[in-house]
Motif scaffolding. Structure first.
Motif, PDB file in Angstrom:
ATOM      1  N   ASP A 158       2.161   0.962  -6.529  1.00 38.55           N
ATOM      2  CA  ASP A 158       1.602  -0.064  -7.405  1.00 38.55           C
ATOM      3  C   ASP A 158       1.542   0.430  -8.846  1.00 38.55           C
ATOM      4  O   ASP A 158       1.953  -0.278  -9.787  1.00 38.55           O
ATOM      5  CB  ASP A 158       0.212  -0.457  -6.921  1.00 38.55           C
ATOM      6  CG  ASP A 158      -0.418  -1.531  -7.798  1.00 38.55           C
ATOM      7  OD1 ASP A 158      -0.097  -2.714  -7.595  1.00 38.55           O
ATOM      8  OD2 ASP A 158      -1.221  -1.190  -8.684  1.00 38.55           O
ATOM      9  N   PRO A 305      -7.433  -3.060  -9.191  1.00 33.42           N
ATOM     10  CA  PRO A 305      -6.198  -3.401  -9.916  1.00 33.42           C
ATOM     11  C   PRO A 305      -6.346  -3.227 -11.431  1.00 33.42           C
ATOM     12  O   PRO A 305      -5.389  -2.815 -12.099  1.00 33.42           O
ATOM     13  CB  PRO A 305      -5.966  -4.872  -9.545  1.00 33.42           C
ATOM     14  CG  PRO A 305      -6.699  -5.068  -8.262  1.00 33.42           C
ATOM     15  CD  PRO A 305      -7.903  -4.177  -8.344  1.00 33.42           C
ATOM     16  N   ARG A 308      -6.043   0.436 -12.137  1.00 33.14           N
ATOM     17  CA  ARG A 308      -4.658   0.883 -11.941  1.00 33.14           C
ATOM     18  C   ARG A 308      -3.782   0.490 -13.130  1.00 33.14           C
ATOM     19  O   ARG A 308      -2.858   1.213 -13.496  1.00 33.14           O
ATOM     20  CB  ARG A 308      -4.090   0.315 -10.631  1.00 33.14           C
ATOM     21  CG  ARG A 308      -4.749   0.906  -9.394  1.00 33.14           C
ATOM     22  CD  ARG A 308      -3.903   0.676  -8.141  1.00 33.14           C
ATOM     23  NE  ARG A 308      -3.708  -0.713  -7.817  1.00 33.14           N
ATOM     24  CZ  ARG A 308      -4.528  -1.439  -7.049  1.00 33.14           C
ATOM     25  NH1 ARG A 308      -5.634  -0.876  -6.548  1.00 33.14           N
ATOM     26  NH2 ARG A 308      -4.267  -2.696  -6.777  1.00 33.14           N
TER      27      ARG A 308
END
Length: 325
Positions: A158, A305, A308
């Protein structure tokens, strides 16, 4: 036309020809004018065609340059059937335009997402030994997970995707060592080979650590000076340190994370000689352990997220700085 029966008044002498009365000449005059009218009209039309419309006259709408449908093509070509396809149009200039350039145009970056989510199912394959120059080591490992089961391989892929998008926006060519399409691997020697064959200007292997709880923070792993077998890191030790230092400083700024509190003496930098991905690289390369998946506080960040994206930004900024972008 008269509406009574009284005789017409007499013509004046001045309106009558001395040879024949005026009313007797009218039929001949009408015939002559009727014959001349079409000729004059045709001449005027020809003049307009040859000379174009007069200045200031309204211009007719331009006809389309090409038929936009089979039916229109048939109208344009009398012999074409309505079902005949129109000839292909030339590509527009906008479609043929070159992509926008950026500060990293012409540069190649290889991102190496650590491990593979399928490695758990392929223990025999990933346990096979490969040559890393100084000794032999397993092809790959499964990687670690958070206590809730979020896999390091998921995290690394990711973040690599996010970093790739950021780098490509700056004009870089970005190559991934894998994109989750393989059932397992690639092995560590193949990962190094992908960066070498791409003639990468920078290679970054993305990971998260699996230390015990309470150990927090990130660290960047730099190649040691190694020479043996296929391994010779003499040319990449210096530039790899530059790359690693830039990533460490940008990563800390972008994420707000601190360097690891359990190794690296608070610098966030660690030198190792036992990683085949570094030993076999001929291109500037580092690993980054973005946090500790076994610590709940670090794990909460790694699973976010939003965090990240910040991690990817820090990595991309470090690479950009290293490449002079």
């Amino acid at each position: 036309m008269r509406y009574d029966d009284s005789p017409p008044p007499p013509e004046s002498a001045s309106s009558i020809s001395p040879d024949r009365p005026w009313f007797a000449r009218r039929p001949a005059l009408a015939v002559t004018l009727a014959a001349l009218a079409p000729t004059c009209l045709a001449g005027w039309v020809l003049t307009q065609v040859l000379s174009g419309p007069a200045s200031g006259a309204p211009q007719p709408a331009a006809a389309p340059l090409a038929a936009s449908s089979p039916a229109a093509a048939a109208d344009a070509k009398p012999n074409a059937s309505p079902s005949s396809p129109a000839p292909p149009a030339a590509p527009s200039a906008s479609l043929a335009a070159a992509p926008a350039k950026g500060p990293l145009t012409g540069r190649t970056v290889v991102l190496d997402p650590g491990h593979n989510t399928g490695n758990f199912k392929h223990g025999r394959e990933i346990d096979q030994q490969v040559d890393i120059g100084t000794n032999r080591k397993e092809c790959d490992t499964t990687g670690t997970t958070t206590n809730s089961g979020y896999m390091e391989a998921e995290f690394s892929l990711d973040v690599s995707h996010r970093a790739r998008a950021l780098l490509e926006a700056k004009g870089a060519k970005v190559v991934l060592t894998h994109d989750g399409e393989r059932p397992w691997g690639p092995c560590i020697d193949e990962r190094a080979r992908i960066g070498n064959q791409a003639a990468a200007d920078a290679v970054v292997s993305v990971h998260a650590d699996g230390a015990s709880a309470g150990n927090r923070g990130f660290h960047v792993i730099l190649p040691a000076r190694v020479k043996g077998g296929a391994a010779d890191t003499a040319k990449i030790v210096g530039p790899s340190r530059d790359l690693g230092e830039r990533i460490a400083s940008n990563f800390a700024r972008a994420t707000g994370s601190s360097p690891a509190n359990y190794l690296g003496s608070g610098t966030g930098l660690v030198v190792r000689d036992d990683l085949g991905g570094l030993n076999l690289s001929t291109r500037p390369k580092v690993f980054i352990e973005c946090g500790n998946m076994r610590d709940d506080k670090d794990a909460a960040q790694l699973m976010s997220p939003q965090w990240r994206q910040k991690a990817a930004q820090g990595i991309a900024d470090g690479i950009t700085g290293f490449l002079g972008g």
